[in-house]
Scaffold this active site. Structure first.
Site, mmCIF file in Angstrom:
data_model
loop_
_atom_site.group_PDB
_atom_site.id
_atom_site.type_symbol
_atom_site.label_atom_id
_atom_site.label_comp_id
_atom_site.label_asym_id
_atom_site.label_seq_id
_atom_site.Cartn_x
_atom_site.Cartn_y
_atom_site.Cartn_z
ATOM 1 C CG HIS A 169 -3.171 5.087 -0.013
ATOM 2 N ND1 HIS A 169 -3.101 4.062 -0.934
ATOM 3 C CD2 HIS A 169 -4.337 4.910 0.667
ATOM 4 C CE1 HIS A 169 -4.182 3.313 -0.838
ATOM 5 N NE2 HIS A 169 -4.949 3.800 0.130
ATOM 6 C CE LYS A 221 -3.934 1.963 2.558
ATOM 7 N NZ LYS A 221 -4.781 1.820 3.761
#
Length: 230
Positions: free
Chosen positions: A115, A113
């Site tokens: 963010h 991921k």
């Protein structure tokens, strides 16, 4: 063997038989002709993805928890490799807490991921002795990947818990090995593997079951064990 050890052995055998019965009745353990990842035609198939409602998942978690607690394996947290391991780790953590053994758990994403909190690992910080939970060990790839992630986090993989040990030879480029995937994890990766039930337990269930339709599968499963078993 002490009386306590004998009782534990009998209790574990009973647990395995109850689990096989539950898996058959839930439609998770099926009989017929199924092509495995190794290209073999297996007379049975175990699909943990079919523990697909709350009641089944809760019962599955109870079997894992009972087997783990009986095994004596010492662990500080649970790790579930994506994807099936995520649900399993969550459910088993809940059941262990219900039985008075509250431990943290974590799992990984398949894609990092970029963010929010970012990263690959989700859940509690991976630390201490980490138990890996999955449904089966087919080739040991998922276990090796989990070990790498756990060690990269500074923790120590201590064992692997699975639902069923197929007890059959691994396949390397279409050639049968002399060891199973579970044996590879135990001997080469030096991790104990704790299984709720094994192929031998399935054969015992089929052999002693009073249901004639189920009993008819015994010969085919036994022949498969004879050909590919370890």
């Amino acid at each position: 063997m002490s009386p306590n050890s004998q009782n534990m052995s009998l209790e574990q055998d009973s647990l395995a038989q109850d689990f096989v019965k539950f898996s058959v009745e839930a439609g998770v353990l099926r009989f017929g002709e199924f092509k495995t990842k190794a290209g073999r035609l297996s007379p049975y198939f175990f699909n943990a993805g079919l523990f697909d409602d709350g009641a089944k998942l809760a019962r599955l978690a109870e079997f894992y928890a009972r087997r783990l607690l009986a095994s004596g394996i010492q662990f500080d947290m649970i790790f579930g490799p994506a994807y099936k391991g995520i649900t399993l780790a969550s459910a088993v953590a809940v059941e262990l807490a219900r039985q008075g053994h509250n431990v943290p758990y974590a799992y990984n994403r398949k894609e990092t991921k970029d963010h929010g909190e970012g990263g690959t690992l989700v859940g509690a910080p991976v630390a201490g002795r980490v138990l890996i939970i999955d449904d089966v060990i087919s080739a040991g790839t998922s276990v090796r990947e989990s070990i790498s992630m756990i060690r990269a986090a500074g923790a120590t993989p201590c064992a692997v818990a699975i639902a069923i040990d197929r007890q059959e030879k691994a396949s390397e480029n279409g050639v049968d090995a002399e060891w199973s995937a579970v044996q590879f994890v135990e001997r080469q990766l030096k991790l104990p593997v704790c299984a709720i039930a094994t192929l031998n337990d399935l054969l015992q269930y089929l052999k002693t079951n009073q249901d004639a339709a189920l009993g008819e599968h015994f010969a085919r499963v036994a022949a498969y064990r004879e050909r590919y078993g370890v």
